[in-house]
Design a protein around this motif. Structure first.
Motif, short mmCIF file in Angstrom:
data_model
loop_
_atom_site.label_atom_id
_atom_site.label_comp_id
_atom_site.label_asym_id
_atom_site.label_seq_id
_atom_site.Cartn_x
_atom_site.Cartn_y
_atom_site.Cartn_z
N GLU A 149 -0.35 5.76 -33.14
CA GLU A 149 -1.46 5.79 -31.88
C GLU A 149 -0.87 6.60 -31.43
O GLU A 149 -1.76 6.50 -29.61
N CYS A 150 0.17 6.94 -30.82
CA CYS A 150 0.54 7.42 -29.07
C CYS A 150 -0.58 9.25 -29.65
O CYS A 150 -0.74 10.08 -28.92
N GLU A 181 -11.93 20.96 -30.91
CA GLU A 181 -12.51 22.16 -31.51
C GLU A 181 -12.37 22.47 -32.07
O GLU A 181 -13.02 24.02 -33.32
N ILE A 182 -10.99 22.89 -33.28
CA ILE A 182 -10.67 23.16 -34.76
C ILE A 182 -12.13 22.87 -35.57
O ILE A 182 -12.56 23.40 -36.55
N ASP A 183 -12.58 20.85 -35.26
CA ASP A 183 -13.11 20.95 -36.31
C ASP A 183 -14.47 21.61 -36.09
O ASP A 183 -15.02 22.11 -37.69
N GLN A 197 -7.39 13.69 -25.10
CA GLN A 197 -6.67 15.26 -24.38
C GLN A 197 -5.95 16.41 -26.61
O GLN A 197 -6.78 16.91 -26.50
N ILE A 198 -5.54 15.12 -27.22
CA ILE A 198 -5.61 15.38 -28.80
C ILE A 198 -7.11 15.77 -29.25
O ILE A 198 -6.88 16.45 -30.07
N HIS A 199 -7.82 14.99 -29.28
CA HIS A 199 -8.89 15.05 -29.97
C HIS A 199 -10.15 15.74 -29.35
O HIS A 199 -10.93 16.73 -30.09
N GLU A 215 -1.26 19.31 -35.85
CA GLU A 215 -1.74 19.11 -36.83
C GLU A 215 -1.80 17.46 -38.05
O GLU A 215 -2.76 17.14 -38.40
N LEU A 216 -0.77 16.96 -36.52
CA LEU A 216 -0.87 15.43 -37.67
C LEU A 216 -2.19 14.90 -37.43
O LEU A 216 -2.97 13.87 -37.97
N ALA A 217 -2.72 15.26 -36.36
CA ALA A 217 -3.98 14.64 -36.09
C ALA A 217 -5.65 14.96 -36.46
O ALA A 217 -6.46 14.33 -37.05
#
Length: 256
Positions: free
Chosen positions: A158-159, A171-173, A164-166, A99-101
């Motif tokens: 930066e964590c 996918e959501i984007d 994997q988060i990208h 969510e934050l990312a």
């Protein structure tokens, strides 16, 4: 495209010897490109677009700029900002970190502008400061990615700058892209559904930039808390505190 970005790209194309423009003295071009490739932000900072520094980063600048930039180069039925896109898409994240990312995934566009993807793919230039081995060809997307990493470091998150988060964010984007194109643009020849399945439960409302800015700022603050992250930027804390005091009507609900 903003003239500052346009000049930066053209100047660096000259340096790359790509043949699009005639060569000029590289020393003069480099100095001029460096001087001209700067913008003044909403809060008054002078920022070098290709190389933003951690001390340049201010969440209020990011929120304001993205709330004023329309998705799809403005070819939507009504004004729908990049910031609104980030807010709606973040609600599809299964975990607070995602969510934050997602809330911040387009943050670099506050400095480069929301450049159309086809142009990003076509535009390449040489930047002698990229490596110690000499000039290398990079794209505008590379600049965005580097600047986004700088923004994440500046905010102490930066964590979240992990492959994997990208992937989750991408996918959501992509699904948001298909959803927005189908709901906010007139039917045309392009088959957006080839990119993926749209979301069926998203409500698109017309929301003023100032309102979406406040809601987004609050969402970033709350997502960071859920992640156990303390946003380190002083401007961020001040702006988030301001947003938490704001009362804005959105999606038929009052959010204090």
């Amino acid at each position: 495209m903003p003239k500052t970005i346009q000049f930066m790209i053209c100047s660096l194309m000259r340096l790359s010897g790509c043949g699009i423009l005639p060569d000029i003295d590289s020393g003069i071009a480099s100095a001029r490109a460096s001087r001209m490739a700067k913008i003044q932000t909403y809060t008054g900072r002078l920022v070098s677009v290709p190389f933003i520094r951690e001390e340049d980063v201010c969440l209020e600048d990011i929120a304001h700029s993205l709330s004023m930039q329309c998705r799809f180069n403005g070819h939507t039925d009504f004004f729908y900002s990049v910031l609104h896109h980030s807010l709606l898409g973040s609600k599809k994240a299964e975990y607070p970190t995602i969510e934050l990312a997602f809330l911040l995934h387009d943050a670099a566009e506050a400095y480069t502008g929301d450049i159309a993807t086809p142009l990003k793919r076509l535009t390449k230039y040489s930047n002698s400061r990229m490596t110690s081995d000499g000039p290398v060809d990079v794209s505008v997307a590379d600049v965005e990615n580097r600047n986004l990493s700088t923004i994440f470091r500046a905010l102490g998150i930066e964590c979240l700058d992990l492959p994997q988060i990208h992937c989750w964010v991408k996918e959501i984007d992509t699904r948001m892209l298909v959803t927005e194109a189908g709901r906010l643009m007139k039917r045309g020849d392009y088959q957006w559904r080839d990119h993926g399945e749209p979301y069926t439960d998203i409500v698109f409302n017309k929301i003023e930039p100032e309102d979406i800015k406040r809601i987004w700022m609050m969402a970033v603050h709350e997502a960071a808390i859920k992640c156990g992250i303390n946003l380190v930027d002083a401007d961020t804390k001040r702006a988030a505190a301001y947003s938490l005091r704001a009362t804005t009507k959105i999606y038929g609900q009052i959010i204090p």
